[in-house]
Design a protein around this motif. Sequence first.
Motif, short mmCIF file in Angstrom:
data_model
loop_
_atom_site.label_atom_id
_atom_site.label_comp_id
_atom_site.label_asym_id
_atom_site.label_seq_id
_atom_site.Cartn_x
_atom_site.Cartn_y
_atom_site.Cartn_z
N ASP A 39 -7.11 -5.16 6.80
CA ASP A 39 -5.69 -5.22 6.72
C ASP A 39 -5.38 -5.01 5.17
OD1 ASP A 39 -2.83 -6.43 6.14
OD2 ASP A 39 -3.02 -6.35 8.46
N ASN A 41 -2.94 -6.40 3.58
CA ASN A 41 -2.36 -7.27 2.98
C ASN A 41 -3.83 -8.36 2.22
OD1 ASN A 41 0.17 -7.03 3.81
ND2 ASN A 41 -0.17 -7.60 5.81
N LYS A 63 -3.66 -14.07 1.46
CA LYS A 63 -4.19 -12.78 1.07
C LYS A 63 -5.73 -12.59 1.09
CE LYS A 63 -0.34 -11.95 -2.45
NZ LYS A 63 -0.15 -11.68 -3.66
#
Length: 318
Positions: A39, A41, A63
């Motif tokens: 991902d 993020n 994160k």
Amino acid sequence: MKRFIKRIFVFSLLTFIMLIGIIVSSNILINKDSNFSIDKNYAYIVLGHSHPEEAFNDSIIQKTKNFARGGEHYFYTYLKAKKIIESNPQIKVVFLELTNNQISIDMTKWIEDTQKNLVNIPNFAPVMTFEDHSFLIKQNPLSYFKSQEMVIKNNLNFLLYRKKNILIQRDWGGFYANPRQKVDSIIKSNEKQKKLNSTKIVVDTTNLPFVDKIASICKKRGIQLFLIRSPQHPKYAYCENEEQLQKILKTRYSQLFYLDFENFYLLNDDYADLEHLNYKGAKKFSLFFDALLKKGLIQSSNPEQMVQDEILKQNSIK
């Protein structure tokens, strides 16, 4: 008779070439960045063996994605770091465990052990170079060649069933919420402690060249590498080699920050055993680590001192 033997030889040779072709071609097809993506993020990743695997609950750390894996020699950690970093340009920080047991004598066995190799080689075959294969053959040729049957099986399964992400399909690591709580009984028996304390301290640097390689990759990519030590119980036997570990940090890794959480206060009930946190300890530590990130750990000019200052504050509350 000679003709029959010749035919057997030719058939065997063709079969061998065909199998090599399947292995090489399937590895090439799987070795695409899209098969190793995470991902967008996630900007921070955690790498290492069972200590960070059971300490960093990435579901509550911003994160951050935990890719640590129990029993993993750092040859495989290097392969993992290299591929995940090159496939995910959003990664800005790597946290890599470097603790007492990683310079202990039994680390050599982790790369020679047949059972470990039969699991790890099929896991990482698609991302290995010729030099990587050669290295493993030298360590244990029998386990290497034996593993190729599973390499073929796993690769064909991935391709034929059109699976999308090898990080999930092949278990490249992740947080493990350990349910155990055995510290009190271990301290009481104390058998392992007595055995280790009576043994001469021997340093094994088998893992360190791969720590060096991970550091080199991070430097080339402009990624910040932090060496870390996850919390471990004060009575943990391998802490006997602390002097040797500190010498390595001050000489070989003097240019890297070392985030040391060894003194992070936890109860006996927060440990699975003397070296691993259980799910309760992991939650406490991960909340603390997440708070550090939010306070600017990555941006700090002196993150080592920040960690120690925050640990002192946290421990004073207990």
